[in-house]
Design a protein around this motif. Sequence first.
Motif, short mmCIF file in Angstrom:
data_model
loop_
_atom_site.label_atom_id
_atom_site.label_comp_id
_atom_site.label_asym_id
_atom_site.label_seq_id
_atom_site.Cartn_x
_atom_site.Cartn_y
_atom_site.Cartn_z
N ASN A 142 1.99 17.70 14.91
CA ASN A 142 2.10 18.22 13.54
C ASN A 142 1.83 19.72 13.49
N ARG A 143 2.19 20.41 14.57
CA ARG A 143 1.94 21.85 14.64
C ARG A 143 2.75 22.61 13.60
N ASP A 144 3.97 22.15 13.31
CA ASP A 144 4.79 22.78 12.29
C ASP A 144 4.64 21.97 11.01
N PRO A 175 3.09 14.57 -3.94
CA PRO A 175 1.73 14.94 -4.33
C PRO A 175 0.84 15.03 -3.09
N PHE A 176 -0.24 15.79 -3.18
CA PHE A 176 -1.12 15.93 -2.02
C PHE A 176 -2.58 15.81 -2.40
N GLY A 177 -3.36 15.28 -1.44
CA GLY A 177 -4.80 15.21 -1.57
C GLY A 177 -5.43 16.20 -0.62
N ILE A 178 -6.68 16.60 -0.91
CA ILE A 178 -7.35 17.64 -0.13
C ILE A 178 -8.60 17.10 0.55
N LEU A 179 -8.68 17.29 1.87
CA LEU A 179 -9.91 17.10 2.63
C LEU A 179 -10.43 18.49 2.97
N PRO A 180 -11.46 18.99 2.30
CA PRO A 180 -11.93 20.36 2.52
C PRO A 180 -12.64 20.53 3.85
N LEU A 181 -11.92 21.04 4.84
CA LEU A 181 -12.47 21.21 6.19
C LEU A 181 -12.52 22.67 6.60
N GLY A 182 -12.23 23.58 5.69
CA GLY A 182 -12.18 25.00 6.02
C GLY A 182 -13.50 25.71 5.77
N THR A 183 -13.41 27.05 5.73
CA THR A 183 -14.60 27.87 5.53
C THR A 183 -14.95 28.01 4.05
N PRO A 195 0.83 -1.22 0.00
CA PRO A 195 0.00 0.00 0.00
C PRO A 195 0.86 1.27 0.00
N ARG A 196 0.35 2.29 -0.65
CA ARG A 196 1.04 3.58 -0.59
C ARG A 196 0.88 4.18 0.80
N ARG A 197 1.93 4.82 1.28
CA ARG A 197 1.90 5.44 2.60
C ARG A 197 1.51 6.91 2.45
N ALA A 198 0.52 7.33 3.22
CA ALA A 198 0.01 8.70 3.13
C ALA A 198 0.17 9.40 4.48
N LEU A 199 0.81 10.54 4.47
CA LEU A 199 0.94 11.37 5.67
C LEU A 199 -0.34 12.17 5.82
N LEU A 200 -1.10 11.90 6.89
CA LEU A 200 -2.38 12.57 7.11
C LEU A 200 -2.19 13.70 8.11
N LEU A 201 -2.42 14.93 7.66
CA LEU A 201 -2.29 16.12 8.51
C LEU A 201 -3.61 16.86 8.50
N VAL A 202 -4.21 17.04 9.67
CA VAL A 202 -5.50 17.71 9.79
C VAL A 202 -5.37 18.91 10.70
N ASN A 203 -5.84 20.04 10.23
CA ASN A 203 -5.85 21.26 11.03
C ASN A 203 -7.09 21.26 11.92
N GLY A 204 -6.89 21.00 13.20
CA GLY A 204 -8.01 20.93 14.14
C GLY A 204 -8.71 22.26 14.34
N LYS A 205 -8.05 23.37 13.93
CA LYS A 205 -8.64 24.69 14.09
C LYS A 205 -9.48 25.10 12.88
N ALA A 206 -9.45 24.30 11.82
CA ALA A 206 -10.28 24.59 10.66
C ALA A 206 -11.74 24.47 11.04
N ARG A 207 -12.63 25.06 10.22
CA ARG A 207 -14.04 25.13 10.59
C ARG A 207 -14.62 23.75 10.90
N SER A 208 -14.27 22.75 10.10
CA SER A 208 -14.77 21.39 10.34
C SER A 208 -13.67 20.47 10.84
N GLY A 209 -12.57 21.07 11.28
CA GLY A 209 -11.42 20.27 11.69
C GLY A 209 -11.63 19.45 12.94
N GLY A 210 -12.64 19.79 13.74
CA GLY A 210 -12.90 19.04 14.95
C GLY A 210 -13.83 17.87 14.74
N ALA A 211 -14.29 17.70 13.49
CA ALA A 211 -15.21 16.60 13.20
C ALA A 211 -14.49 15.26 13.32
#
Length: 308
Positions: free
Chosen positions: A46-48, A85-93, A8-24
């Motif tokens: 992953n703060r930085d 390459p990067f994928g997008i999870l739209p969790l912002g405003t 399997p491909r390895r994916a680094l998952l980074l989620v901004n918990g402060k984004a509008r839907s980031g706490g979901a």
Amino acid sequence: MSRADGTPRRALLLVNGKARSGGASLDAIRNILREGGLDLVEPENNRDCHETITRHAPSVDLVVLGGGDGTMNAAAPALVETKLPFGILPLGTANDLARSLGLPLEPEAAARVIPTAPEKAIDLGWVNGHYYFNVASIGFSADLAGELTAEAKKTWGTVGYAIAAFRLLRRARPFTVTIEHDGTTEKVTTIQASVGNGRHYGGGMTVQEDATVDDGKLDFYSLEVDHWWRLVALLPALRRGTHGQAEDVRAFETTELKLTTRKPRAVNTDGELTTWTPAHFKVMPKAVRVLAPPIETGANRIPLPFKL
């Protein structure tokens, strides 16, 4: 889609918990990504964003970013540097980059796209050393970014843009800016000067009707209006991206320009105030690779949160 050796491909998952839907809850998203054949790597700290991506780059195949346009911009330098390459999870405003790419704006639907989507090379805007995906502006838009608090964006979403904009409209004052581009110098009086790299901004506005994030150019426009109410009249055109046809709007395409003001003015890059004038802009062609399907005709018709 797996690696050449079948693992399997390895994916680094980074989620901004402060984004509008980031706490979901991310459990459903994790399951979708794993069922798509991705082995997820989730660092505890992953703060930085830049440090985290560069540290894990040798051991991962892609990055999955959960957040809004600010999150994408924060990751941009590391994505340029590592060429991941990067994928997008739209969790912002506003999620304007996702809109420009024709991606689903519902996070779980967007997650289903990532494992099988082809890589697409897209441009970045650059201003005074700062990357951006969508639009950089001085004037009204930058003032709006300063007024629209993170709490308001999280509470009200794209409606927050409309509320703050109407409050700010009557206080908006024209200013003088010198524009240098393609061997010409012009001094104009404007309410807002914007330099677009992508297609959408502000949760539904359009930079230019045929702009794309991979066309290798910047789309400039200047709103040289006499009265604040003229901005209200221009809203339908600003939504469609046809405002460049108006007599009091200056618009052109370029790959590099400089904006200078008498006093330093803040520059808004995708909703964040990141630098000041004098501002030197350039397009960085095919600077990063995003996981996104081909854009369907009409996919970018986004309704506004208020009627015009």
